[in-house]
Design an enzyme around this catalytic site. Structure first.
Site, mmCIF file in Angstrom:
data_model
loop_
_atom_site.group_PDB
_atom_site.id
_atom_site.type_symbol
_atom_site.label_atom_id
_atom_site.label_comp_id
_atom_site.label_asym_id
_atom_site.label_seq_id
_atom_site.Cartn_x
_atom_site.Cartn_y
_atom_site.Cartn_z
ATOM 1 N N GLU A 285 -11.467 -1.626 -3.170
ATOM 2 C CA GLU A 285 -10.861 -0.809 -2.120
ATOM 3 C C GLU A 285 -9.758 0.054 -2.714
ATOM 4 O OE1 GLU A 285 -9.470 -3.700 0.695
ATOM 5 O OE2 GLU A 285 -7.980 -4.553 -0.669
ATOM 6 N N ASP B 32 0.828 -1.215 0.000
ATOM 7 C CA ASP B 32 0.000 0.000 0.000
ATOM 8 C C ASP B 32 0.864 1.268 0.000
ATOM 9 O OD1 ASP B 32 -2.288 -1.636 0.240
ATOM 10 O OD2 ASP B 32 -2.169 -1.584 2.422
#
Length: 326
Positions: A205, A37
């Protein structure tokens, strides 16, 4: 047997074309793991900062987007003051500069839970040891909420600031932030849903909003993100990066075919290919030498499938067709 050999030869002749549909990541030197991420910011002195999930927000720096990357330490060594499970294991950082201040958004959550919150810390340099944790932004969720309050992304448009967020649980949402973006400007229950796929498990997401020309592009990750070392998802169900676009920062967003992003739309920008597996957690930045690039994490199948082995990927990004491609 002869017909089987013929079929095999046909398949093998087609596969290279499929495998080469996407460019491979640019070379990376230094510490190119510890990159789950990623959020990337280039400071005014030219130093790149890379923030990532784990290690209470791991911080790496480099003189170039391709490295050599050096580990500097944790942005928030004491974790978060938010009183929720996961406040010592912070996820999905997003860092943005507003005026002279850097804002580091992070997620407090636990895997598979909806008891989550988005927190924020501030710094004027981004250096390790300079961050002040301010706690919750007011974007929080509990079991039964209409969203999951993780995976934040700050976006500027029309002299206002917006937070894109969400993961599974009805997918992606957006809410306006205050001018100094430490808090939401209105009740979080007023958040606008900007993307949704109805098919369980609603695996969408990591929203990232980016304006290019007359359009606002909504990038997001779709599929199973993690723990590949414990089991590989069904082919095609692993992480990939998709996008929709709109003439408004809040949508409605549609994909290249015109399908609504609220009805499962999404044009694939990058997916597994060659030795790249499960790319996602993406962002966009303009590099002074490379121009616009898409950055993300991925598994290098030649190295290993664990989350700790996720690699930092960078590809040049092209909008010339009106849709992003790498």
């Amino acid at each position: 047997m002869h017909s089987v050999l013929m079929i095999s030869q046909v398949i093998l002749s087609v596969l290279p074309g499929i495998a080469n549909a996407y460019s491979n990541p640019l070379p990376c030197s230094g510490i190119c793991t510890n990159a789950h991420d990623p959020s990337l910011v280039r400071r005014d002195d030219g130093t790149y900062f890379r923030f990532s999930t784990g290690g209470k927000v791991a911080v790496h720096t480099a003189p170039s987007i391709q490295g050599p990357w050096t580990y500097n330490g944790a942005a928030l060594p004491n974790g978060s003051k938010i009183n929720k499970t996961g406040n010592q294991d912070l996820w999905a950082p997003d860092v943005a500069k507003v005026k002279s201040t850097y804002y580091l958004y992070y997620s407090v959550a636990s895997f598979g839970s909806q008891d989550s919150a988005i927190g924020v810390a501030t710094s004027t340099t981004m250096d390790v040891g300079s961050w002040t944790d301010l706690g919750s932004t007011g974007i929080e969720s509990v079991a039964g909420s209409k969203f999951n309050a993780i995976d934040s992304n700050l976006q500027s448009a029309n002299a206002k600031l917006y937070m894109n967020f969400g993961s599974f649980w009805s997918d992606l949402f957006q809410v306006e932030m205050t001018a100094a973006p430490t808090k939401i400007a209105d009740a979080v229950t007023s958040a606008t849903q900007i993307a949704f796929v109805s098919t369980p498990p609603q695996a969408q997401e990591a929203a990232f909003g980016y304006q290019y020309g007359d359009y606002f592009y909504l990038f997001f990750s779709v599929g199973s993100c993690c723990r590949y070392d414990l089991g590989i998802p069904t082919a095609g169900d692993e992480y990939k990066i998709q996008a929709c676009r709109s003439t408004s920062v809040s949508g409605p967003f549609v994909d290249k075919s015109g399908k609504s992003c609220l009805q499962g739309g999404g044009t694939t920008v990058l997916e597994s290919h060659d030795w790249v597996y499960g790319p996602g957690g993406q962002g966009i930045i303009r590099d002074p030498k490379l121009g616009l690039v898409l950055y993300y994490h991925y598994v290098d199948t030649r190295i290993g499938y664990s989350d700790a082995q996720k690699q930092f990927g960078v590809n040049k990004l092209d909008f010339s067709s009106g849709w992003p491609s790498v």
